[in-house]
Enzyme design. Structure first.
Site, mmCIF file in Angstrom:
data_model
loop_
_atom_site.group_PDB
_atom_site.id
_atom_site.type_symbol
_atom_site.label_atom_id
_atom_site.label_comp_id
_atom_site.label_asym_id
_atom_site.label_seq_id
_atom_site.Cartn_x
_atom_site.Cartn_y
_atom_site.Cartn_z
ATOM 1 N N CYS A 1 0.864 -1.179 0.000
ATOM 2 C CA CYS A 1 0.000 0.000 0.000
ATOM 3 C C CYS A 1 0.899 1.226 0.000
ATOM 4 C CB CYS A 1 -0.905 0.010 1.233
ATOM 5 S SG CYS A 1 -2.263 1.197 1.066
ATOM 6 N N CYS B 1 -0.121 4.207 1.696
ATOM 7 C CA CYS B 1 -0.514 5.205 2.702
ATOM 8 C C CYS B 1 0.557 5.482 3.758
ATOM 9 C CB CYS B 1 -1.845 4.857 3.353
ATOM 10 S SG CYS B 1 -1.835 3.325 4.283
ATOM 11 N N LYS C 1 -12.549 -4.713 2.117
ATOM 12 C CA LYS C 1 -11.995 -3.864 3.174
ATOM 13 C C LYS C 1 -12.904 -2.655 3.353
ATOM 14 C CE LYS C 1 -7.915 -1.175 4.386
ATOM 15 N NZ LYS C 1 -6.498 -0.929 4.082
ATOM 16 N N ARG D 1 -10.993 7.757 3.519
ATOM 17 C CA ARG D 1 -10.764 6.698 2.529
ATOM 18 C C ARG D 1 -12.075 6.150 1.956
ATOM 19 N NH1 ARG D 1 -5.523 6.470 3.889
ATOM 20 N NH2 ARG D 1 -4.811 5.489 5.799
ATOM 21 N N LYS E 1 -11.956 -7.517 6.121
ATOM 22 C CA LYS E 1 -11.363 -6.656 7.149
ATOM 23 C C LYS E 1 -12.263 -5.474 7.423
ATOM 24 C CE LYS E 1 -7.530 -3.502 7.523
ATOM 25 N NZ LYS E 1 -6.413 -2.919 6.861
#
Ligand code: PBG
Length: 308
Positions: free
Chosen positions: A101, A103, A177, A199, A230
């Site tokens: 990722c 982030c 997610k 997000r 998740k």
């Protein structure tokens, strides 16, 4: 004899946070028992994982510098790339999974590159993610786990990995997610809170379950080897639905906020940590998960051993 669900150390993946520098072993305040570790401190922690017979770790990295495109995410000398190589040297048999990722690596804290209006650019981000995955594979990762939620990233990673000769590296996709409030402690641990906005443009809306099936179907088609749901606890019904519909190994992420709630209440003496944690892990398996990503992995493995 009549028990229907069993939790074993074999089911767990232990998340770890690696940081630059030397001699760093700082406990993450909202996640007691979990540490920011520099490369030279990995040895004893990996020994704990092996002793607990937990078969896999999931690595997150905090970079030296952040920038607009998160370039340390795919730097060959990035902190995760170095940590993968070090863990493979220390314990070749341990399965090493890397979170893919941007982030933690971007100055703005979003999971992809942004345009001038602050919107995430889906397709240009795919190239960066694919580069990150290939750099992890080159360092020795067994499995890459994209957690960004860009559309098409499983296909992009598969293509990039195959082209670079890493056909054997598997993809564990964070397929389902949700845009969840349960990631709070993690964002402190990974220093990855978005500086502006949230997000919700790329993560899923908590009330949706049909959308989960669509996301999982796309990832299966694109070549995912594992699917993940998740968070876990507030989404046990989603775990059950995805487990029933899809033939892939299903992973559930018992996330930071779920862990921190148990720790905090236990510290106050309001609940029995061991019993509550085991009940939670059991419920996640009962819902249909094959594998659980959990910050309780090492403790739970030790409790299970005591029971034997
Ligand atoms: C990065 C990522 C996050 C988590 C795993 N990978 C945070 C997020 O999406 O904000 C959360 C893990 C946890 O809370 O334990 N995209």
């Amino acid at each position: 004899m009549v028990r229907e669900t069993h939790v074993r150390a074999d089911d767990f993946v232990f998340p770890m946070f690696v940081v630059p520098g030397r001699g760093v072993r700082d406990e993450i305040s909202s996640m007691p028992g979990n540490y920011h570790l520099s490369l030279d401190q990995l040895g004893p922690e990996i020994e704990r994982v092996i002793a607990a017979r937990v078969p896999a770790v999931l690595l997150f990295g905090l970079p030296e510098h952040k920038d607009e495109v998160g370039s340390e995410a795919y730097a060959e000398t990035g902190v995760v790339q170095q940590a993968v190589a070090e863990i493979k040297r220390l314990a070749p048999e341990l399965c090493v999974i890397t979170d893919v990722c941007l982030c933690e690596y971007t100055s703005h804290g979003h999971c992809g590159a942004l345009d001038e209006k602050g919107e995430v650019l889906n397709d240009p981000t795919l190239k960066l993610l694919s580069r990150a995955a290939v750099s992890h594979a080159r360092a020795g990762a067994d499995i890459v786990a994209p957690s960004d939620m860009m559309d098409g990233r499983v296909a992009a990673l598969r293509g990039g990995l195959d082209e670079a000769g890493f056909e054997q590296v598997a993809i564990m996709s964070y397929a389902v997610k949700y845009a969840s409030a349960f990631y709070g402690p993690f964002r402190e641990a990974a220093d990855s809170a978005p500086q502006l906005g949230d997000r919700r443009g790329y993560q899923m809306d908590p009330p949706n379950v049909r959308e989960a099936l669509r996301e999982a179907a796309l990832d299966l088609e694109e070549g995912a080897d594992f699917l993940m749901v998740k968070p876990a606890l507030s989404y046990l019904d989603v775990i059950r639905t995805v487990a029933d519909e899809f033939p892939l190994p299903l992973v559930a992420y018992n996330v930071s906020g779920e862990f921190a709630m148990v720790k905090a209440a236990a510290e106050r003496g309001w609940i029995d940590e061991r019993r509550v944690a085991m009940e939670i892990l059991t419920s996640i398996k009962r819902a249909g998960a094959d594998i659980i990503l959990t910050y309780h992995a090492l403790d739970a493995a030790a409790w299970l051993k005591e029971q034997d």
